[in-house]
Design a protein around this motif. Sequence first.
Motif, PDB file in Angstrom:
ATOM      1  N   ILE A  50       0.855  -1.185   0.000  1.00 57.81           N
ATOM      2  CA  ILE A  50       0.000   0.000   0.000  1.00 57.81           C
ATOM      3  C   ILE A  50       0.893   1.237   0.000  1.00 57.81           C
ATOM      4  O   ILE A  50       1.807   1.342   0.823  1.00 57.81           O
ATOM      5  N   ALA A  51       0.621   2.160  -0.908  1.00 56.66           N
ATOM      6  CA  ALA A  51       1.446   3.367  -1.034  1.00 56.66           C
ATOM      7  C   ALA A  51       0.589   4.609  -0.884  1.00 56.66           C
ATOM      8  O   ALA A  51      -0.618   4.592  -1.162  1.00 56.66           O
ATOM      9  N   THR A  52       1.207   5.704  -0.450  1.00 56.42           N
ATOM     10  CA  THR A  52       0.561   7.015  -0.452  1.00 56.42           C
ATOM     11  C   THR A  52       1.296   7.907  -1.440  1.00 56.42           C
ATOM     12  O   THR A  52       2.351   7.535  -1.979  1.00 56.42           O
ATOM     13  N   ALA A  53       0.769   9.097  -1.660  1.00 61.25           N
ATOM     14  CA  ALA A  53       1.400  10.036  -2.590  1.00 61.25           C
ATOM     15  C   ALA A  53       2.771  10.492  -2.109  1.00 61.25           C
ATOM     16  O   ALA A  53       3.560  11.032  -2.884  1.00 61.25           O
ATOM     17  N   GLY A  68       7.753 -11.646  -4.423  1.00 56.80           N
ATOM     18  CA  GLY A  68       6.369 -12.015  -4.175  1.00 56.80           C
ATOM     19  C   GLY A  68       5.381 -10.879  -4.295  1.00 56.80           C
ATOM     20  O   GLY A  68       4.163 -11.113  -4.405  1.00 56.80           O
ATOM     21  N   VAL A  69       5.853  -9.632  -4.288  1.00 56.00           N
ATOM     22  CA  VAL A  69       4.952  -8.479  -4.391  1.00 56.00           C
ATOM     23  C   VAL A  69       4.501  -8.307  -5.835  1.00 56.00           C
ATOM     24  O   VAL A  69       5.312  -8.117  -6.733  1.00 56.00           O
ATOM     25  N   LYS A  70       3.189  -8.345  -6.041  1.00 55.22           N
ATOM     26  CA  LYS A  70       2.648  -8.243  -7.392  1.00 55.22           C
ATOM     27  C   LYS A  70       1.620  -7.124  -7.539  1.00 55.22           C
ATOM     28  O   LYS A  70       0.986  -7.006  -8.582  1.00 55.22           O
ATOM     29  N   LEU A  71       1.449  -6.320  -6.475  1.00 56.88           N
ATOM     30  CA  LEU A  71       0.524  -5.190  -6.551  1.00 56.88           C
ATOM     31  C   LEU A  71       1.018  -4.040  -5.691  1.00 56.88           C
ATOM     32  O   LEU A  71       1.417  -4.237  -4.547  1.00 56.88           O
ATOM     33  N   ILE A  72       0.979  -2.827  -6.273  1.00 57.78           N
ATOM     34  CA  ILE A  72       1.137  -1.590  -5.519  1.00 57.78           C
ATOM     35  C   ILE A  72      -0.242  -0.932  -5.504  1.00 57.78           C
ATOM     36  O   ILE A  72      -0.733  -0.467  -6.535  1.00 57.78           O
ATOM     37  N   ALA A  73      -0.890  -0.926  -4.348  1.00 60.49           N
ATOM     38  CA  ALA A  73      -2.213  -0.319  -4.211  1.00 60.49           C
ATOM     39  C   ALA A  73      -2.021   1.092  -3.657  1.00 60.49           C
ATOM     40  O   ALA A  73      -1.765   1.274  -2.471  1.00 60.49           O
ATOM     41  N   SER A  74      -2.127   2.081  -4.531  1.00 61.71           N
ATOM     42  CA  SER A  74      -1.863   3.465  -4.136  1.00 61.71           C
ATOM     43  C   SER A  74      -3.140   4.133  -3.650  1.00 61.71           C
ATOM     44  O   SER A  74      -4.210   3.972  -4.241  1.00 61.71           O
ATOM     45  N   ARG A  90       8.628  -5.296 -14.023  1.00 60.57           N
ATOM     46  CA  ARG A  90       8.653  -6.305 -12.962  1.00 60.57           C
ATOM     47  C   ARG A  90       7.345  -7.086 -12.872  1.00 60.57           C
ATOM     48  O   ARG A  90       7.180  -7.932 -11.995  1.00 60.57           O
ATOM     49  N   ASN A  91       6.413  -6.791 -13.786  1.00 54.55           N
ATOM     50  CA  ASN A  91       5.102  -7.447 -13.779  1.00 54.55           C
ATOM     51  C   ASN A  91       4.368  -7.208 -12.461  1.00 54.55           C
ATOM     52  O   ASN A  91       3.738  -8.110 -11.901  1.00 54.55           O
ATOM     53  N   VAL A  92       4.453  -5.958 -11.973  1.00 55.74           N
ATOM     54  CA  VAL A  92       3.755  -5.554 -10.761  1.00 55.74           C
ATOM     55  C   VAL A  92       2.604  -4.637 -11.164  1.00 55.74           C
ATOM     56  O   VAL A  92       2.817  -3.610 -11.815  1.00 55.74           O
ATOM     57  N   ALA A  93       1.383  -5.013 -10.810  1.00 50.59           N
ATOM     58  CA  ALA A  93       0.226  -4.174 -11.110  1.00 50.59           C
ATOM     59  C   ALA A  93       0.221  -2.956 -10.189  1.00 50.59           C
ATOM     60  O   ALA A  93       0.702  -3.012  -9.054  1.00 50.59           O
ATOM     61  N   VAL A  94      -0.337  -1.849 -10.687  1.00 48.48           N
ATOM     62  CA  VAL A  94      -0.488  -0.626  -9.899  1.00 48.48           C
ATOM     63  C   VAL A  94      -1.950  -0.196  -9.969  1.00 48.48           C
ATOM     64  O   VAL A  94      -2.536  -0.148 -11.056  1.00 48.48           O
ATOM     65  N   SER A  95      -2.539   0.107  -8.821  1.00 43.43           N
ATOM     66  CA  SER A  95      -3.914   0.593  -8.790  1.00 43.43           C
ATOM     67  C   SER A  95      -3.973   1.924  -8.050  1.00 43.43           C
ATOM     68  O   SER A  95      -3.059   2.278  -7.300  1.00 43.43           O
ATOM     69  N   ASP A 317      -9.126  -1.021 -10.066  1.00 45.29           N
ATOM     70  CA  ASP A 317      -8.685   0.245 -10.645  1.00 45.29           C
ATOM     71  C   ASP A 317      -7.243   0.151 -11.130  1.00 45.29           C
ATOM     72  O   ASP A 317      -6.367   0.884 -10.677  1.00 45.29           O
ATOM     73  N   ARG A 318      -7.019  -0.734 -12.048  1.00 48.91           N
ATOM     74  CA  ARG A 318      -5.648  -0.985 -12.500  1.00 48.91           C
ATOM     75  C   ARG A 318      -5.154   0.147 -13.408  1.00 48.91           C
ATOM     76  O   ARG A 318      -5.820   0.549 -14.347  1.00 48.91           O
TER      77      ARG A 318
END
Length: 320
Positions: A50-53, A68-74, A90-95, A317-318
């Motif tokens: 989970i990321a913030t601005a 193992g990390v495959k999503l950054i949920a911003s 890196r095949n990491v999704a970002v939402s 929300d990809r």
Amino acid sequence: MTRPVIATPRRLPEALSGMFRMKFDVREPDAPVADPAAFAELAGDAQAVIATAFDDMDAAFFERLPAGVKLIASIGVGVDHIDLAAAKARNVAVSNTPEVTTPCLADTTMGLIIAACRRFREGLDIARTGEGRGMLTPESWGQRVTGRTLGVVGMGNVGREVAKRARAFDMNIIYTTPRPSADIDKTFNARAISLDELLREADVITLHCPLKEETHRLIDAKAIAKMKPGAVIINISRGPVIDETALIVALKENRIFAAGLDVYDTEPGPIREALRALPNVYCLPHIASATTESRSAMAVRVLANLDAFFDTGAPLDRVV
């Protein structure tokens, strides 16, 4: 059953963190972690982050990110703090969390427009002295909002909501956007024009464009020179869309009337003293979405993205 693991570079508000802990094992630091290696150690066996601005996630971050990390949920709409190319490699999704903050962002924009045009900052300073009838001379008077021309740079969700509110003030709406449409023109009685025309015609200019290569320093000294002497500029999009050095010079020299800002080129560092010291600048500390309603909706949206990711392999929300 083993619960999914999520990590975050900074400690989240307890209400938000508690919501996540109901479903996930959460890895949180005591203090913000900016070093990619240190965060990689914290994240360990996480599958999502989970990321913030305020969390910069550049190429070095992704190089160290656990496999193992495959999503950054911003949390938030903008994702300019994330290196999307590195994430994709890196095949990491970002939402992100689009739309849920739109009403509050538009409300903040109108508040800044009114405050800047009517010189509320100076009026409040006078009122604090106990004076009940200040600002009586012509040089201290403000500008009327009703009937002025509003130039909207970026007619997306927020830009349209601002235009809707501005119509209630009988403002004339002009706008520039990559995708103008007859529907926008009809709905808001608006007119799509070029940026150069907008800068020359608008009494109030409000910025609602994402930060990209082509919008970085979009409002620079040359752009400001095209504005009316009494122009007001509002920015709640991203700080680097404006060249703050050029803006400070123009405001000091009264080449434009005022500015209302909720975002800054220096974030996450402090606001430039030369900017916040000016009486015709209205600075907010990046609080456009800081309402109970918006923050609650953002939390729910992040949770929905995480649920969808762990259920289907893709967030709702990809972005990439």
